[in-house]
Design an enzyme around this catalytic site. Structure first.
Site, PDB file in Angstrom:
ATOM      1  CB  CYS A 101      -0.914  -0.286   1.107  1.00 39.95           C
ATOM      2  SG  CYS A 101      -1.866   1.541   1.697  1.00 39.95           S
ATOM      3  CB  CYS A 136       0.527   2.083   4.170  1.00 44.24           C
ATOM      4  SG  CYS A 136      -1.063   1.911   3.906  1.00 44.24           S
TER       5      CYS A 136
END
Length: 113
Positions: free
Chosen positions: A36, A39
């Protein structure tokens, strides 16, 4: 990509209750995954917040790919999801990366309500 470079406590399905639900301070849990990009973008911001707010807020990292049970229990559908817990219960959920000032404003609003 390597794991986010932080000194934050990593929480697992096995340690979630102790590290999050049983704490006497509010806990911000970063539900993230290796794949991600947002993230990884928010990881340094969370490390700064953890250092700056160490006396009144705990920040924990939770890899959803490696620990699917808690993520499923709290219905984490998008990453990153930041979930703020107080007294063992979730009080606010924030989805997606955001600038530090905006994140702090949202956390402060949740903690004072």
């Amino acid at each position: 990509m390597s794991a986010p470079a932080t000194d934050l406590v990593v929480v697992t399905d096995a340690t979630f209750e102790h590290e999050v639900l049983r704490q006497d301070r509010p806990v911000l849990v970063d539900f993230w995954a290796q794949w991600c990009p947002p993230c990884h973008m928010i990881a340094p911001v969370l490390a700064e917040i953890a250092a700056e707010r160490a006396g009144d807020l705990l920040v924990r990292k939770f890899n959803t790919d490696e620990n699917p049970l808690v993520a499923r229990e709290y219905r984490v559908m998008s990453l990153p999801t930041l979930m703020l817990f107080r007294d063992g219960a979730p009080i606010r959920s924030l989805v997606g990366a955001r600038p530090k000032a905006k994140l702090l404003a949202e956390l402060d609003a949740a903690l004072t309500s």
